[in-house]
Design an enzyme around this catalytic site. Structure first.
Site, short mmCIF file in Angstrom:
data_model
loop_
_atom_site.label_atom_id
_atom_site.label_comp_id
_atom_site.label_asym_id
_atom_site.label_seq_id
_atom_site.Cartn_x
_atom_site.Cartn_y
_atom_site.Cartn_z
N SER A 75 40.45 45.18 66.36
CA SER A 75 41.48 44.20 66.09
C SER A 75 42.15 44.50 64.74
O SER A 75 42.63 45.60 64.51
CB SER A 75 40.89 42.79 66.17
OG SER A 75 41.89 41.80 66.18
N ASP A 131 44.28 42.70 77.21
CA ASP A 131 44.14 42.34 75.80
C ASP A 131 45.52 42.10 75.20
O ASP A 131 46.41 42.94 75.29
CB ASP A 131 43.41 43.47 75.07
CG ASP A 131 43.15 43.19 73.60
OD1 ASP A 131 43.68 42.20 73.05
OD2 ASP A 131 42.41 43.98 73.00
N HIS A 183 40.25 40.82 74.78
CA HIS A 183 40.28 41.30 73.39
C HIS A 183 38.90 41.18 72.75
O HIS A 183 38.51 42.05 71.97
CB HIS A 183 41.31 40.50 72.57
CG HIS A 183 41.39 40.96 71.15
ND1 HIS A 183 41.87 42.21 70.80
CD2 HIS A 183 41.02 40.37 69.99
CE1 HIS A 183 41.81 42.35 69.50
NE2 HIS A 183 41.30 41.25 68.97
#
Length: 189
Positions: A75, A131, A183
């Site tokens: 991320s 995601d 995600h």
């Protein structure tokens, strides 16, 4: 036993992290690449850590000569990892043998996305299913991904994408990506 040096960046955890993520302003800060522009919030995160990480890598390289250097993150941490891998080589003179990112947002413009990581050893940008984060900041805002995407639509099936950074047959093939679960859970973990 093979010794390696690993630099790993965590994803967003705090409100301050999410505020940094929302700084979608590209800046033409000198990142050592002609025409490159990068996300100012991600770059600020890297700059806050860069001198300490450089010092530790220098120490470890003295203790373990020839140890390969691997950089990774998820991320926001993936975005910081991209900047770290580039500047560890271009600014600090370290050879980065591998860069692996997971759920990485776009970090900079096309010049940065395609040219800046040319000297990094192996580079894989892993995306999962639908995601949301890899689609931010928007391509229409001038941001472009680094190559090469490996897209896990459904684990264990994956596709190695075309290396452009924006392969429309991979995660960009999804019309609408809104899965926070995808995600947060790579490789069904």
């Amino acid at each position: 036993m093979q010794v390696g040096i690993y630099v790993s960046f965590e994803g967003s955890e705090t409100l301050k992290d999410w505020i940094e993520n929302l700084k979608f302003i590209q800046t033409d800060r000198d990142v050592g690449c002609d025409g490159c522009k990068v996300h100012s919030g991600f770059h600020d995160c890297w700059l806050a850590l860069s001198s300490k990480i450089d010092a530790e890598i220098t120490r470890l390289r003295a203790a373990y000569p020839g140890a390969p250097l691997h950089v990774t993150g998820h991320s926001k941490g993936a975005a910081v990892a991209v900047l770290a891998a580039f500047e560890l080589q271009s600014k600090y003179g370290h050879t980065v043998d591998a860069l692996h990112t997971y759920g990485c947002p776009r970090v900079g413009n096309k010049a940065f996305g395609l040219a800046a990581l040319a000297s990094v050893g192996a580079h894989w940008r892993v995306t999962h299913g639908e995601d949301t984060v890899p689609h931010l900041p928007l391509h229409d805002m001038g941001f472009h991904h680094t190559p090469t995407e490996v897209w896990y639509k459904h684990t264990p099936q994956y596709k190695v994408c075309d290396g452009s950074g924006e392969d429309t047959r991979c995660s960009d093939s999804n019309w609408l990506d809104l899965s926070i679960r995808d995600h947060l859970h790579y490789f069904d973990e």
